[in-house]
Design a protein around this motif. Sequence first.
Motif, PDB file in Angstrom:
ATOM      1  N   ARG A  54      60.731  49.698  22.502  1.00 53.36           N
ATOM      2  CA  ARG A  54      60.334  49.975  21.119  1.00 53.36           C
ATOM      3  C   ARG A  54      59.076  50.845  21.057  1.00 53.36           C
ATOM      4  NH1 ARG A  54      61.849  47.981  16.204  1.00 53.36           N
ATOM      5  NH2 ARG A  54      60.291  47.838  14.541  1.00 53.36           N
ATOM      6  N   ASP A  55      58.207  50.711  22.064  1.00 49.77           N
ATOM      7  CA  ASP A  55      56.972  51.490  22.072  1.00 49.77           C
ATOM      8  C   ASP A  55      57.234  52.983  22.257  1.00 49.77           C
ATOM      9  OD1 ASP A  55      55.467  49.220  21.712  1.00 49.77           O
ATOM     10  OD2 ASP A  55      55.037  48.946  23.848  1.00 49.77           O
ATOM     11  N   LEU A  56      58.444  53.340  22.638  1.00 56.56           N
ATOM     12  CA  LEU A  56      58.802  54.747  22.787  1.00 56.56           C
ATOM     13  C   LEU A  56      59.001  55.423  21.433  1.00 56.56           C
ATOM     14  CD1 LEU A  56      61.342  54.390  25.740  1.00 56.56           C
ATOM     15  CD2 LEU A  56      59.067  55.441  25.836  1.00 56.56           C
ATOM     16  N   PHE A  57      59.011  54.607  20.358  1.00 61.24           N
ATOM     17  CA  PHE A  57      59.166  55.103  18.994  1.00 61.24           C
ATOM     18  C   PHE A  57      57.915  54.715  18.194  1.00 61.24           C
ATOM     19  CE2 PHE A  57      63.428  54.761  20.600  1.00 61.24           C
ATOM     20  CZ  PHE A  57      64.197  55.703  19.921  1.00 61.24           C
ATOM     21  N   PRO A  58      56.827  55.464  18.286  1.00 59.45           N
ATOM     22  CA  PRO A  58      55.611  55.107  17.532  1.00 59.45           C
ATOM     23  C   PRO A  58      55.931  55.004  16.039  1.00 59.45           C
ATOM     24  CG  PRO A  58      55.166  56.853  19.119  1.00 59.45           C
ATOM     25  CD  PRO A  58      56.657  56.708  19.058  1.00 59.45           C
ATOM     26  N   HIS A  59      55.716  53.831  15.460  1.00 60.22           N
ATOM     27  CA  HIS A  59      56.076  53.658  14.058  1.00 60.22           C
ATOM     28  C   HIS A  59      54.930  53.030  13.264  1.00 60.22           C
ATOM     29  CE1 HIS A  59      57.287  50.107  16.331  1.00 60.22           C
ATOM     30  NE2 HIS A  59      57.150  49.382  15.229  1.00 60.22           N
ATOM     31  N   SER A 118      66.708  50.981  18.685  1.00 60.69           N
ATOM     32  CA  SER A 118      67.484  50.768  19.896  1.00 60.69           C
ATOM     33  C   SER A 118      68.809  51.509  19.836  1.00 60.69           C
ATOM     34  CB  SER A 118      67.735  49.270  20.104  1.00 60.69           C
ATOM     35  OG  SER A 118      68.624  49.050  21.178  1.00 60.69           O
ATOM     36  N   ASP A 119      69.455  51.470  18.670  1.00 63.87           N
ATOM     37  CA  ASP A 119      70.727  52.172  18.515  1.00 63.87           C
ATOM     38  C   ASP A 119      70.522  53.681  18.613  1.00 63.87           C
ATOM     39  OD1 ASP A 119      72.855  53.588  16.632  1.00 63.87           O
ATOM     40  OD2 ASP A 119      73.745  51.724  17.353  1.00 63.87           O
ATOM     41  N   THR A 127      66.866  61.306  24.900  1.00 62.34           N
ATOM     42  CA  THR A 127      66.557  62.654  25.396  1.00 62.34           C
ATOM     43  C   THR A 127      65.473  63.342  24.569  1.00 62.34           C
ATOM     44  OG1 THR A 127      68.245  63.743  24.010  1.00 62.34           O
ATOM     45  CG2 THR A 127      68.952  62.890  26.163  1.00 62.34           C
ATOM     46  N   TRP A 128      65.007  62.680  23.512  1.00 63.25           N
ATOM     47  CA  TRP A 128      64.005  63.285  22.633  1.00 63.25           C
ATOM     48  C   TRP A 128      62.608  63.189  23.224  1.00 63.25           C
ATOM     49  CZ3 TRP A 128      65.423  60.512  17.393  1.00 63.25           C
ATOM     50  CH2 TRP A 128      66.689  60.946  16.962  1.00 63.25           C
ATOM     51  N   THR A 129      61.697  63.966  22.635  1.00 61.84           N
ATOM     52  CA  THR A 129      60.281  63.834  22.951  1.00 61.84           C
ATOM     53  C   THR A 129      59.714  62.656  22.169  1.00 61.84           C
ATOM     54  OG1 THR A 129      59.589  65.260  21.121  1.00 61.84           O
ATOM     55  CG2 THR A 129      60.093  66.340  23.234  1.00 61.84           C
ATOM     56  N   THR A 130      58.555  62.185  22.563  1.00 61.37           N
ATOM     57  CA  THR A 130      57.898  61.099  21.829  1.00 61.37           C
ATOM     58  C   THR A 130      57.627  61.518  20.390  1.00 61.37           C
ATOM     59  OG1 THR A 130      56.855  60.258  23.844  1.00 61.37           O
ATOM     60  CG2 THR A 130      55.881  59.577  21.756  1.00 61.37           C
ATOM     61  N   SER A 131      57.283  62.771  20.189  1.00 60.68           N
ATOM     62  CA  SER A 131      57.029  63.280  18.838  1.00 60.68           C
ATOM     63  C   SER A 131      58.275  63.182  17.970  1.00 60.68           C
ATOM     64  CB  SER A 131      56.557  64.735  18.902  1.00 60.68           C
ATOM     65  OG  SER A 131      56.386  65.266  17.599  1.00 60.68           O
ATOM     66  N   GLN A 132      59.424  63.529  18.515  1.00 56.39           N
ATOM     67  CA  GLN A 132      60.673  63.431  17.759  1.00 56.39           C
ATOM     68  C   GLN A 132      61.003  61.981  17.437  1.00 56.39           C
ATOM     69  OE1 GLN A 132      62.958  65.732  20.720  1.00 56.39           O
ATOM     70  NE2 GLN A 132      63.659  67.036  19.043  1.00 56.39           N
ATOM     71  N   ARG A 133      60.767  61.096  18.395  1.00 57.11           N
ATOM     72  CA  ARG A 133      61.047  59.679  18.147  1.00 57.11           C
ATOM     73  C   ARG A 133      60.093  59.114  17.102  1.00 57.11           C
ATOM     74  NH1 ARG A 133      62.586  59.741  23.858  1.00 57.11           N
ATOM     75  NH2 ARG A 133      60.435  59.327  24.510  1.00 57.11           N
ATOM     76  N   ASN A 138      59.618  57.059  11.440  1.00 58.30           N
ATOM     77  CA  ASN A 138      58.841  57.093  10.194  1.00 58.30           C
ATOM     78  C   ASN A 138      59.469  58.045   9.173  1.00 58.30           C
ATOM     79  OD1 ASN A 138      56.163  55.555  11.017  1.00 58.30           O
ATOM     80  ND2 ASN A 138      56.686  56.908  12.731  1.00 58.30           N
ATOM     81  N   ASP A 139      60.773  58.226   9.256  1.00 56.80           N
ATOM     82  CA  ASP A 139      61.492  59.193   8.423  1.00 56.80           C
ATOM     83  C   ASP A 139      61.559  58.745   6.958  1.00 56.80           C
ATOM     84  OD1 ASP A 139      63.130  61.091   7.314  1.00 56.80           O
ATOM     85  OD2 ASP A 139      64.809  60.774   8.681  1.00 56.80           O
ATOM     86  N   LEU A 140      60.784  59.414   6.118  1.00 63.31           N
ATOM     87  CA  LEU A 140      60.776  59.116   4.684  1.00 63.31           C
ATOM     88  C   LEU A 140      61.612  60.114   3.888  1.00 63.31           C
ATOM     89  CD1 LEU A 140      56.966  58.314   4.292  1.00 63.31           C
ATOM     90  CD2 LEU A 140      58.848  56.669   4.132  1.00 63.31           C
TER      91      LEU A 140
END
Length: 205
Positions: A54-59, A118-119, A127-133, A138-140
């Motif tokens: 989960r830490d791979l997706f900074p939220h 996770s999904d 395959t994404w960068t941390t920035s993309q994740r 945080n997609d609003l």
Amino acid sequence: MKLSAIALFISAVTAIPVNDLVKRTPPNIPSGASAISMLATLATRTSDPSGYDRDLFPHWITISGTCNTRETVLERDGTNVVQASDCSATSGTWYSPYDGATWTAASDVDIDHVVPLSDAWKSGANTWTTSQRQQFANDLTNPQLIAVTDNVNQAKGDKSPDAWKPPLTSYYCTYACMWVKVKYVWALSVKSAERSALTSMLNTC
């Protein structure tokens, strides 16, 4: 006030459905027909990558001032939300479309990632960068974040629609439309069973 004026006032008030005051929705939810077209373009995968964390997706990043993503969605999806100086919601009303419950304490509400992190990882975000994740988490802009009853969100966990659906069958269409839109925008794949479940849900639109 004369009776005729009272009648006009009542008519004006009742013309606005009460539920419209508390049922907020995320942005850019497509129609059922559009979602069906989008779903047809999604790649089907047969295996899932390992290594999710989960830490791979900074939220819950800061969006504006002291407001993070969670507080921003709480304010967006709630009614009469009052925020403290640190942007935390001190009062308000939240309607959870997954189960039809209404809450007056922010602590009873979770912000659900419609497509779980996770999904997403299993669907291509590995395959994404941390920035993309971070952007995804945080997609609003898309219907990826929504305020719902906390234990309902916890029951969902990281399950896809073939394993979990909202308790309210009347929300199947909207939920499937949101799920498909997010996967379409972010070019994520689906499993065969997931596609079948989404198709069935979209047929209720």
